[in-house]
Design an enzyme around this catalytic site. Structure first.
Site, short mmCIF file in Angstrom:
data_model
loop_
_atom_site.label_atom_id
_atom_site.label_comp_id
_atom_site.label_asym_id
_atom_site.label_seq_id
_atom_site.Cartn_x
_atom_site.Cartn_y
_atom_site.Cartn_z
N PRO A 83 -38.49 -2.18 -97.44
CA PRO A 83 -39.61 -2.16 -98.39
C PRO A 83 -40.81 -2.90 -97.86
O PRO A 83 -40.70 -4.02 -97.34
CB PRO A 83 -39.02 -2.85 -99.62
CG PRO A 83 -37.56 -2.59 -99.54
CD PRO A 83 -37.24 -2.62 -98.06
N CYS A 84 -41.98 -2.27 -98.01
CA CYS A 84 -43.19 -2.83 -97.38
C CYS A 84 -44.16 -3.45 -98.39
O CYS A 84 -45.11 -4.10 -97.99
CB CYS A 84 -43.92 -1.73 -96.61
SG CYS A 84 -44.54 -0.38 -97.64
#
Length: 388
Positions: A121-122
């Site tokens: 997840p960014c």
């Protein structure tokens, strides 16, 4: 005795970092759902992708001659998309924290995994996230990826994230050190610029690569476009100029013109002249007027400079997921509307035969979060030389 006053409830801004991140309602938080595939006996080198999203990285590796055997993600529409485009592939829909790596090992049926991909997840690192901060829980999901590296011991690991990771704490060096130790390899990272590999979008991704018994040289990732090559960057006109014009809410499924660029020809392969996802957003009249009154290349909103009306002769800004609400990000250069899902796919280098499930809002989430397949393809071609 003084009167006791009730505490005053002060509503915090949604941008306050103490406010818990709003979760996508399409996350599958129950026990993981497993679907076993049938393509494990392929002669091609095999890849598995954790945090796979809709499968942009996997698709790029397939373009380079790999076979995807597993996709895992918590976002149900993403897994539905992944399954639609990889019908013979194993999938896991669920929270990675609840998945036992030994189960994945069983799915591999005795084969050693060539490449393990992770698109962690960014949002906790993204420069477009005004709530980004070092202690965001999502910033530590690389440790979940490391659990699978330790058990599966793949020949190659590929981990990717946004460029903003480099400016948040010591995450880059921590990840390189941790994965190097767990995977018994030398993991290094580099920022890659998507337009250099034929993607019509100013998108940067931080790529970590480690190879067993070797040291990966990022110079082996060959640029195909830009100043150092024979090809100019792919513009918006090159990317979507052949897709049919649309009015508000209108849908079209057939091309009405010939391709006018190499990129368009690549996008049209294996489509039989038909495509999905080309439906104009259902804008209110005020939004249509806002787009109409914005010059191509200029911001549509004073506070959000990245939300521009595209121009034909430019690269797109970084396409984002749009959160979980039904907002659009970019205006069409000619039509007075936001982009269709098919146009968003094109700007990410997803071909026209790629099917996106889940409705408009969740399709924006998927296309905004994805790694451009053409960028992943360039990485995969470089890696393939090492494992062959």
């Amino acid at each position: 005795m003084p009167e006791t006053k009730e505490p005053v409830n002060i509503k915090k801004s949604v941008w306050d970092t103490s406010v818990k991140v709003e979760e996508n309602g399409y996350y599958w938080n129950n026990d993981p759902l497993f679907k076993k595939g049938s393509n494990i006996n392929t002669d091609k080198p095999i890849v598995a992708e954790l945090f796979c999203g809709c499968g942009g990285t996997s698709l790029g590796f397939e373009m380079a001659g790999f076979e995807t055997v597993l996709g895992c993600d918590i976002h149900t529409p993403s897994i539905q998309t992944f399954q639609a485009n990889h019908p013979n592939c194993s999938t896991i829909n669920g929270d990675i924290k609840k998945v036992d790596p030994e189960v994945v090992k069983e799915l591999l049926n005795g084969r050693q995994l060539d490449v393990l991909i992770g698109g962690i997840p960014c949002q906790g690192f993204s420069l477009n996230n005004r709530k980004r901060h070092e202690q965001d829980d999502r910033n530590y999901m690389y440790k979940e990826f490391a659990r699978f590296v330790e058990v599966l011991q793949p020949k190659v690991v590929v981990l990717e994230n946004v460029s903003g990771m480099k400016s948040v704490g010591s995450f880059v060096s921590d990840i390189e050190t941790h994965l190097s130790k767990i995977g018994h390899m030398n993991v290094k990272s580099k920022l890659l610029y998507a337009p250099d590999y034929g993607v019509p979008q100013k998108r940067k991704r931080l790529i970590f690569i480690g190879i067993r018994d070797n040291v990966f040289d990022f110079r082996d990732i060959i640029k195909t476009h830009g100043p150092e090559t024979e090809n100019e960057y792919v513009t918006i006109k090159d990317a979507i100029g052949d897709l049919p014009a649309l009015k508000n809410k209108e849908t079209k499924t057939k091309y009405n013109s010939e391709p006018s660029s190499d990129f368009q020809e690549l996008m049209r392969l294996n489509t039989n002249g038909r495509f999905t996802g080309h439906t104009a957003p259902n804008h209110p009249a005020a939004t249509i007027e806002r787009i109409r009154n914005t010059k191509p290349g200029e911001p549509m909103y004073d506070r959000f400079k990245q939300r521009i009306r595209l121009a034909w002769n430019i690269l797109s800004p970084t396409q984002v997921s749009g959160g979980i609400r039904p907002q659009f990000q970019l205006g069409h250069p000619k039509d007075n509307r936001g982009l269709t899902i098919r146009e968003r796919c094109r700007i990410q280098s997803f071909p026209d035969n790629f099917i996106v499930k889940g409705g408009t809002v969740q399709a924006r989430v998927q296309t905004g979060n994805a790694v451009p397949p053409f960028l992943a393809k360039a990485v995969a071609l470089a890696i393939k030389k090492y494992i062959e």
